[in-house]
Design an enzyme around this catalytic site. Structure first.
Site, short mmCIF file in Angstrom:
data_model
loop_
_atom_site.label_atom_id
_atom_site.label_comp_id
_atom_site.label_asym_id
_atom_site.label_seq_id
_atom_site.Cartn_x
_atom_site.Cartn_y
_atom_site.Cartn_z
N TYR A 147 0.86 -1.18 0.00
CA TYR A 147 0.00 0.00 0.00
C TYR A 147 0.90 1.23 0.00
O TYR A 147 1.65 1.46 0.94
CB TYR A 147 -0.88 -0.04 1.25
N TYR A 190 -11.87 -4.74 7.12
CA TYR A 190 -10.58 -4.28 7.67
C TYR A 190 -10.79 -3.10 8.62
O TYR A 190 -10.34 -3.10 9.76
CB TYR A 190 -9.63 -3.86 6.54
N HIS A 191 -11.48 -2.09 8.13
CA HIS A 191 -11.60 -0.86 8.91
C HIS A 191 -12.55 -1.04 10.09
O HIS A 191 -12.47 -0.29 11.07
CB HIS A 191 -12.09 0.27 7.99
N LYS A 251 -11.52 17.29 15.63
CA LYS A 251 -10.84 16.63 14.51
C LYS A 251 -10.71 17.64 13.37
O LYS A 251 -11.58 17.73 12.50
CB LYS A 251 -11.66 15.43 14.03
N ASP A 271 -8.89 14.42 8.06
CA ASP A 271 -8.61 13.12 8.67
C ASP A 271 -9.90 12.52 9.24
O ASP A 271 -10.49 13.08 10.16
CB ASP A 271 -7.56 13.28 9.77
N HIS A 291 -10.05 9.30 10.46
CA HIS A 291 -9.77 8.22 11.41
C HIS A 291 -10.12 8.72 12.81
O HIS A 291 -9.30 9.33 13.49
CB HIS A 291 -8.31 7.79 11.33
#
Length: 672
Positions: free
Chosen positions: A20, A180-181, A546, A550, A552
């Site tokens: 990646y 995955y996330h 935040k 971003d 996440h």
């Protein structure tokens, strides 16, 4: 006379090996790709920067500090050409981690492939393309945060891409449904199985109901659905989880969709092993974690990944260097080519232990899927906040287990003593820095692109796109026309924003379950919070912000939940806020501390901006705390600018972080 040695069994074909990668600019990323391919990598995995992922051009105010940080900026066709220069796309297998703007990036990719092969008709080129667009917006609302449009319209874009590729790019995987996330956001194996499969059901139902694919071709749609899965360090459990995925997917495709061809029911998945468990403390331990995680998705032949990409040992420190990525690639190559793993049939068939574990996982996942379907399916469970709240609660439970020692993390909460590591003796040199000129160069290149293109053609193409978006027409055609005309990523997204509107997903914090029982340490911090609040005349208020693009949000959510458990009144408004919005909230809520969470590497641009806005608003006496993946040199610089404290992954105890926040508030108010 010696015996002739027995012939070794023929090996299965190895999985596709990817890294990646992408950063700074298309030209730099192209060099990185060609270098990785020369080392034996067999496929590409493209990381795009946050403006590209969320549909903004590099000159957008929202893109400030984010250009080229977590991936490569691709604002228009010219940059996509540069990204794949000297890489023949008709023979390459390319995975693109792109979601909200997946349709647009796929269009750019297809047009570049056409330009590389002028002797072929566009349809002939499309028929040769192989790869994957991630294109799973639903998990973006739950974990990664790069959504743009409301769920209904996002599902329409997904469906359009799937219908188009099934007809025009038959070797393409139009969606990678991502568990995955979900695991990165704290999902248990049960939640990972259930929420990913409920997402797949929502997508397949939407494609079927759109009428774009005939009943005869619908089996092909099912056969092109792929998954992108996480694998943690509990590799036996992870291997059983993959076998459970195989069993459940076969059942769903057979009973719900009537797929008769076993090949079309095959559970096809790629994997990036767990980044959540990578540690900043003793980061050399991450190498063995990565190997164990890789085993979870390769040991079982009947549930083996078709493509694998591994993180680098130093990703908890910052951006990996080419050598670090090479090390991760070599881990795969040693397993595939030196070991005898690929010479055998499935190693676990008939195992009583494995069969029992898989059966339990299947039963638990079915029960959770039934709960989601009873709510109206995955989209309804996103809009209600059910799935997000469940993930935040699971993540909070995991953090609590680590902090109280029930879950051991070597080098973090046990076996912390260590010899000096030569790998991290020079911390600044142990990671790669993104090009600080990337943003300026991208903006300059964008200006040149706009000046040289046919603006009338762009305007016509975008008008056609807007008109089509107001109907139920497939949007790939108008999107391809806009790409060929020279439109930009921001213009394509902006056009659809005007038609579809935007969306803010539930944060999951308000209803999340935090620490069930407060231990001695948390009880002491609660007393500090209570006493300090009394001295200042009211309950302590913490704003968790935040800034930037971003998405996440896992760390910010966990800070918000633990701060609430510690007695703070918490102000948390979710992701993607401008510094101005954060400061306005700090003023309106009269907070005692501002906490900023930034994981994209844009802290050196965004934090000074927040500090400046706070000075202008007259609240520069409010302490600012910053958390994220922040190199030591940057942490020192932020403190020199006036930041009260910097927390990084090595500061794993959230309760201790709460104590640090109270201390910063007391110091700011000169309380003894």
């Amino acid at each position: 006379m010696s015996e002739t040695p027995a012939r070794r069994p023929e090996k299965d074909r190895p999985w596709v090996m990817r890294t990646y990668a992408g950063h700074s600019s298309a030209a730099e990323s192209n060099k990185l790709y060609r270098n990785n391919l020369s080392k034996g990598q067999t496929g590409l995995s493209v990381a795009f920067d946050l403006p590209t992922q969320t549909g903004y051009d590099p000159d957008s105010p929202l893109a400030r500090g984010e250009v080229g940080k977590v991936g490569v900026p691709i604002p228009h066709l010219g940059e996509m050409r540069r990204l794949f220069e000297d890489i023949p796309l008709t023979t390459m297998n390319t995975s693109m981690t792109i979601n909200a703007t997946a349709m647009w990036l796929l269009a750019l990719y297809q047009v570049v492939a056409e330009e590389q092969n002028p002797e072929l008709a566009p349809a002939e080129v499309a028929a040769q393309l192989a790869g994957t667009t991630q294109n799973d917006i639903i998990k973006e609302y739950l974990s990664r945060g790069t959504y743009v449009f409301p769920p209904e319209h996002s599902l329409r874009l997904i469906s359009d891409v799937i219908a188009y590729t099934v007809h025009e790019i038959p070797k393409w995987n139009p969606i990678n449904i991502c568990s995955y996330h979900l695991q990165e956001a704290g999902a248990t194996p049960t939640q990972e199985l259930a929420y990913a499969l409920c997402t797949a059901i929502a997508v397949l139902d939407a494609v079927r109901d759109s009428g774009q694919v005939s009943p005869e071709d619908f089996e092909k749609v099912v056969g092109r659905i792929s998954f992108f899965v996480n694998a943690g360090v509990r590799f036996v459990e992870e291997m059983c989880k993959m076998r459970a995925f195989v069993e459940l997917w076969d059942e769903i495709t057979r009973t719900r969709y009537g797929v008769t061809d076993p090949k079309m029911r095959r559970f096809r998945y790629g994997v990036q092993v767990n980044s959540l468990g990578l540690t900043e403390a003793q980061p050399e331990n991450n190498v063995q974690r990565i190997v164990l995680e890789m085993l979870g998705v390769t040991l079982s032949k009947d549930a083996r990944a078709r493509a694998v990409q591994l993180p680098a040992w130093n990703e908890a420190l910052g951006l990996p260097r080419p050598w670090d990525q090479q090390w991760s690639l070599r881990l795969q190559q040693v397993l595939a080519f030196e070991s005898d793993l690929l010479e055998h049939e499935d190693l676990f068939t008939g195992s009583v232990v494995v069969e029992a574990k898989v059966a339990q996982m299947v039963a638990d996942a079915r029960a959770e899927m039934d709960r989601v379907q009873a709510l109206g399916g995955a989209i309804a469970a996103v809009e209600s906040g059910y799935m997000k709240q469940a993930l935040v609660s699971s993540h909070a439970a995991r953090r609590a287990r680590i902090e109280n020692g029930d879950e051991v993390v070597v080098g973090v909460n046990r076996f912390e003593t260590t010899a000096t590591s030569p790998l991290t003796a020079d911390l600044d040199g142990a990671i790669q820095a993104a090009d600080p000129e990337a943003e300026r160069s991208a903006v300059a290149g964008l200006e040149r692109w706009r000046a040289e293109r046919d603006q009338e053609a762009v305007d016509r193409a975008l008008a056609d796109l807007a008109a089509a978006a107001k109907t139920d027409a497939n949007l790939m055609g108008p999107t391809l026309a806009a790409a060929r005309a020279g439109a930009t990523t921001g213009e394509w997204s902006g056009t659809l924003r005007e038609v579809f509107g935007e969306f803010r997903a539930p944060t999951g914090v308000s209803g999340a379950v935090g620490v069930a029982e407060a231990g001695e340490e948390l009880t002491a911090v609660r007393e500090q919070v209570r006493a300090t609040g009394e001295e200042l005349g009211g309950r302590l208020r913490l704003l968790v912000g935040k800034p930037g693009l971003d998405g996440h949000s896992n760390g910010a959510e966990q800070v918000a939940v633990r701060a609430r458990d510690a007695g703070f009144e918490v102000v948390y408004q979710g992701i993607r806020l401008t510094p101005q919005q954060i400061v306005a909230a700090a003023v309106a809520e009269d907070v005692h501390c501002v906490g900023l969470s930034i994981l994209s590497g844009s802290h050196m641009e965004l934090v000074p901006d927040v500090l400046e806005q706070m000075r202008a608003a007259g609240i520069d006496d409010v302490p600012v705390i910053v958390g994220g993946i922040i190199p030591d040199r940057d942490a020192r610089a932020l403190k020199e600018l006036g930041v009260a404290a910097v927390f990084t992954p090595k500061d794993f105890s959230l309760t201790q972080s709460m104590a640090g926040i109270v201390a910063a508030i007391r110091e700011a108010h000169q309380l003894v």
